[in-house]
Motif scaffolding. Structure first.
Motif, PDB file in Angstrom:
ATOM      1  N   GLU A 235      -6.326  -1.746   2.206  1.00  0.00           N
ATOM      2  CA  GLU A 235      -6.912  -0.694   1.381  1.00  0.00           C
ATOM      3  C   GLU A 235      -7.925  -1.301   0.410  1.00  0.00           C
ATOM      4  O   GLU A 235      -7.783  -2.441  -0.032  1.00  0.00           O
TER       5      GLU A 235
ATOM      6  N   THR B  63      -1.764   3.642  -6.852  1.00  0.00           N
ATOM      7  CA  THR B  63      -2.732   2.623  -6.444  1.00  0.00           C
ATOM      8  C   THR B  63      -3.048   1.643  -7.574  1.00  0.00           C
ATOM      9  O   THR B  63      -3.302   0.460  -7.325  1.00  0.00           O
TER      10      THR B  63
ATOM     11  N   ASP C 136       0.811  -1.216   0.000  1.00  0.00           N
ATOM     12  CA  ASP C 136       0.000   0.000   0.000  1.00  0.00           C
ATOM     13  C   ASP C 136       0.846   1.270   0.000  1.00  0.00           C
ATOM     14  O   ASP C 136       0.322   2.365  -0.234  1.00  0.00           O
TER      15      ASP C 136
ATOM     16  N   SER D  59       0.306  -5.585   3.708  1.00  0.00           N
ATOM     17  CA  SER D  59      -0.197  -4.246   3.401  1.00  0.00           C
ATOM     18  C   SER D  59      -1.319  -3.897   4.368  1.00  0.00           C
ATOM     19  O   SER D  59      -1.816  -4.752   5.106  1.00  0.00           O
TER      20      SER D  59
END
Length: 275
Positions: free
Chosen positions: A192, A162, A157, A189
């Protein structure tokens, strides 16, 4: 890399903490836990100790020569907050660990000096998949206790794009599924949304297992161990230690700090840092 100078004094697990998590991950690496999973996703909120766990795993596996490569993304480090060095760094470490593939890798770079400017899928194909193909066919990776096949990627992340976070996962999944890449990936991570959606997509179906850092693994017990040991060290090494009462800090204060930590090691670590 887990031992890179750019990550001097990286976080790692305090002794006698995260025991169950570490044991599960090591069991997976050596085929004792969920051997069908080629990707293990370790996730948790900020401050839950993901990087410390992966650093500890990397060091333990390095001691046993059971790791091929690692890459630790770093949000505030321009050399580690982008996808561009990911595949070259991993390929370089694999070539160091497996000298047999060096001539193949050198030949690829000599024929195409711009390989490092190409897409991540192309880099993976030519810098990792192709050099490992012959070794894989020969059964080189069939025994992880002898020949390592672990790749660690921490802080996915923290890659500053992204879309590339998701692309990295898809490219790895495609290599594992269609190219029969003989490796396993330990990836950490925060949870997200884009990363969760990618893991839950069809392209990764059946390839992965997850391990969440929540209260299942009793982080408060580990935080208590860390705080107790840290305060004891302060009482033993502080320049003014003779003025520190033997019963400092009392249990109420330790309990209060544990409660304030809310399962996040980073809070307890910062408290100790400033005492």
């Amino acid at each position: 890399m887990h031992d890179s100078s750019t990550r001097f004094d990286p976080p790692k697990c305090h002794p006698n903490t995260r025991v169950a998590v570490l044991e599960y991950i090591l069991g997976w690496i050596f085929g004792r836990n969920d051997p069908e999973a080629l990707i293990l996703w370790l996730y948790g909120q900020a401050g839950t100790g993901k990087s410390a766990i992966l650093q500890t795993i990397a060091e333990r596996c390095a001691e046993r020569q059971s790791i091929l490569a690692s890459f630790f993304f770093g949000r505030n480090d321009p050399s580690r907050n982008t996808f561009k060095p990911l595949i070259p760094t991993i390929a370089c470490q694999i070539a160091t660990a497996i000298p047999e593939i060096r001539p193949h890798l050198e030949g690829i770079i000599e024929r195409d000096p711009f390989i490092f400017e190409k897409s991540i899928a192309t880099q993976l194909q030519f810098l990792i998949i192709q050099p490992l193909k012959d070794l894989s066919t020969s059964g080189y990776f069939s025994n992880p206790e002898i020949n390592p096949r672990l790749i660690i990627i921490d802080g996915l992340d923290e890659c500053n794009d992204t879309k590339m976070q998701s692309m990295i996962l898809r490219v790895i999944a495609d290599a594992l599924r269609t190219q029969k890449l003989p490796l396993i990936f330990l990836i950490a991570s925060r949870p997200e949304q884009n990363i969760q959606l990618t893991f839950n997509s069809n392209s990764l179906a059946g390839l992965w297992k997850s391990l969440v850092l929540d209260y299942t693994y009793k982080p408060n017990d580990d935080i208590r161990t860390f705080l107790t040991d840290s305060f004891q060290e302060i009482k033993s090494t502080h320049p003014h230690r003779k003025y520190i009462p033997n019963d400092w800090p009392d249990e109420w204060n330790i309990d209060h700090l544990i409660k304030k930590s809310s399962g996040q090691f980073i809070y307890a670590s910062v408290v100790i840092k400033y005492i």
